[in-house]
Enzyme design. Structure first.
Site, PDB file in Angstrom:
ATOM      1  N   GLU A 119      -6.661  -2.775  46.400  1.00  0.00           N
ATOM      2  CA  GLU A 119      -6.441  -2.658  44.965  1.00  0.00           C
ATOM      3  C   GLU A 119      -8.444  -2.276  44.567  1.00  0.00           C
ATOM      4  O   GLU A 119      -8.640  -1.454  43.926  1.00  0.00           O
ATOM      5  CB  GLU A 119      -6.333  -4.028  44.217  1.00  0.00           C
ATOM      6  CG  GLU A 119      -6.909  -3.888  42.524  1.00  0.00           C
ATOM      7  CD  GLU A 119      -7.077  -5.371  42.166  1.00  0.00           C
ATOM      8  OE1 GLU A 119      -6.851  -6.105  42.535  1.00  0.00           O
ATOM      9  OE2 GLU A 119      -7.892  -5.071  40.885  1.00  0.00           O
ATOM     10  N   ASP A 143      -9.085   1.443  42.982  1.00  0.00           N
ATOM     11  CA  ASP A 143     -10.232   1.277  41.415  1.00  0.00           C
ATOM     12  C   ASP A 143     -11.939   1.687  41.507  1.00  0.00           C
ATOM     13  O   ASP A 143     -11.608   2.881  40.621  1.00  0.00           O
ATOM     14  CB  ASP A 143     -10.846  -0.445  41.560  1.00  0.00           C
ATOM     15  CG  ASP A 143     -11.576  -0.577  39.759  1.00  0.00           C
ATOM     16  OD1 ASP A 143     -12.532   0.100  39.808  1.00  0.00           O
ATOM     17  OD2 ASP A 143     -11.353  -1.304  39.294  1.00  0.00           O
ATOM     18  N   ASP A 145      -3.327  -4.115  38.659  1.00  0.00           N
ATOM     19  CA  ASP A 145      -3.799  -4.630  39.467  1.00  0.00           C
ATOM     20  C   ASP A 145      -2.786  -3.715  40.921  1.00  0.00           C
ATOM     21  O   ASP A 145      -3.569  -3.111  41.671  1.00  0.00           O
ATOM     22  CB  ASP A 145      -3.808  -5.509  39.886  1.00  0.00           C
ATOM     23  CG  ASP A 145      -5.545  -6.114  39.081  1.00  0.00           C
ATOM     24  OD1 ASP A 145      -5.758  -5.139  38.808  1.00  0.00           O
ATOM     25  OD2 ASP A 145      -5.651  -7.277  39.334  1.00  0.00           O
ATOM     26  N   GLU A 202      -3.827   0.387  40.963  1.00  0.00           N
ATOM     27  CA  GLU A 202      -4.694   0.483  41.384  1.00  0.00           C
ATOM     28  C   GLU A 202      -4.399   0.170  43.244  1.00  0.00           C
ATOM     29  O   GLU A 202      -5.369   1.023  43.960  1.00  0.00           O
ATOM     30  CB  GLU A 202      -5.613  -0.480  41.772  1.00  0.00           C
ATOM     31  CG  GLU A 202      -6.358  -0.323  39.845  1.00  0.00           C
ATOM     32  CD  GLU A 202      -7.657  -1.070  39.096  1.00  0.00           C
ATOM     33  OE1 GLU A 202      -8.264  -0.254  38.256  1.00  0.00           O
ATOM     34  OE2 GLU A 202      -7.630  -2.111  40.092  1.00  0.00           O
TER      35      GLU A 202
HETATM   36 MN    MN Z   1      -8.058  -4.494  39.096  1.00  0.00          MN
END
Ligand code: MN
Length: 227
Positions: A41, A45, A114, A117
């Site tokens: 993640e 991101d 999340d 990502e």
């Molecule tokens: Mn996140």
């Protein structure tokens, strides 16, 4: 753990994982297993923010830094990523611990966002930057097109011309500075100047048209820097 059909998810993503374990890890919440998706993640991101910044930079040639930042924030936030998770039907593929399962973790906005990502991070490790970019373009396409579509369609020369007209200035002047190379592989250098701006910018390209567009793009940047 559930046995899931990852093919279906890969089809929705438009990407086929070489290493299916990476995809499985991306779908694994920390409540389920010690090999969970938090590090993926973190990576995803950063990749998502970078690629979206790059796409916005190229599409909104005259947007200011502040406008670009706002546009990116509107694309890359929890609720937007949650919507993407829903369109990918990620809930069906999550691996959650018992506690999270009972408390409805499959539907939790932050867990789903999340995971999107994490999938992007896993995809980057599984392939390369270009594949990631293609998938992000695919996933964000509907959102990117509704983001000030007018600015997106117009090329730099058109935008420069419109800016000048709006400011009651004459049209820009483009001059060929040089054409080098063999006839089949020429490089054009073209200058662009506008009234009231002392600086002359140059664009380089494989055709006259491309070089002019590039020069116009630089002039738009210059105008906005000096505004
Ligand atoms: Mn996140």
């Amino acid at each position: 753990m559930k046995k899931l059909n990852l093919n279906l998810l890969e089809k929705r993503l438009g990407y086929d994982f070489k290493d299916k374990n990476l995809l499985t890890q991306a779908l694994t919440h920390k409540s389920a297993n010690h090999q969970h998706n938090e590090r993926l993640e973190f990576l995803g991101d950063a990749i998502l923010n970078f690629i979206i910044a790059d796409l916005l930079y190229l599409q909104f040639i005259s947007a200011t830094e502040g406008e670009l930042t706002r546009a990116r924030a509107s694309l890359v936030n929890k609720s937007a990523l949650h919507e993407i998770a829903l369109s990918l039907e990620l809930s069906d593929h999550l691996h959650l611990g018992i506690g999270e399962q009972r408390s409805g973790g499959f539907r939790r906005e932050s867990i789903l966002a999340d995971t999107v990502e994490a999938i992007l991070g896993a995809m980057y490790l599984d392939s390369d930057f270009e594949h990631c970019r293609n998938v992000i373009v695919h996933l964000f396409h509907p959102r990117l097109t509704i983001l000030k579509p007018k600015e997106q369609i117009k090329d730099p020369k058109t935008r420069l011309q419109e800016w000048l007209q709006a400011h009651h200035k004459p049209l820009p002047k483009y001059h060929i500075i040089s054409i080098i190379g063999e006839p089949h592989a020429q490089t054009f250098t073209i200058s662009c100047e506008i009234e009231g701006c002392l600086q002359v910018v140059q664009g380089i390209g494989a055709s006259r048209r491309i070089a002019e567009q590039e020069a116009a793009r630089k002039m738009l940047e210059l105008i906005h820097e000096n505004k």
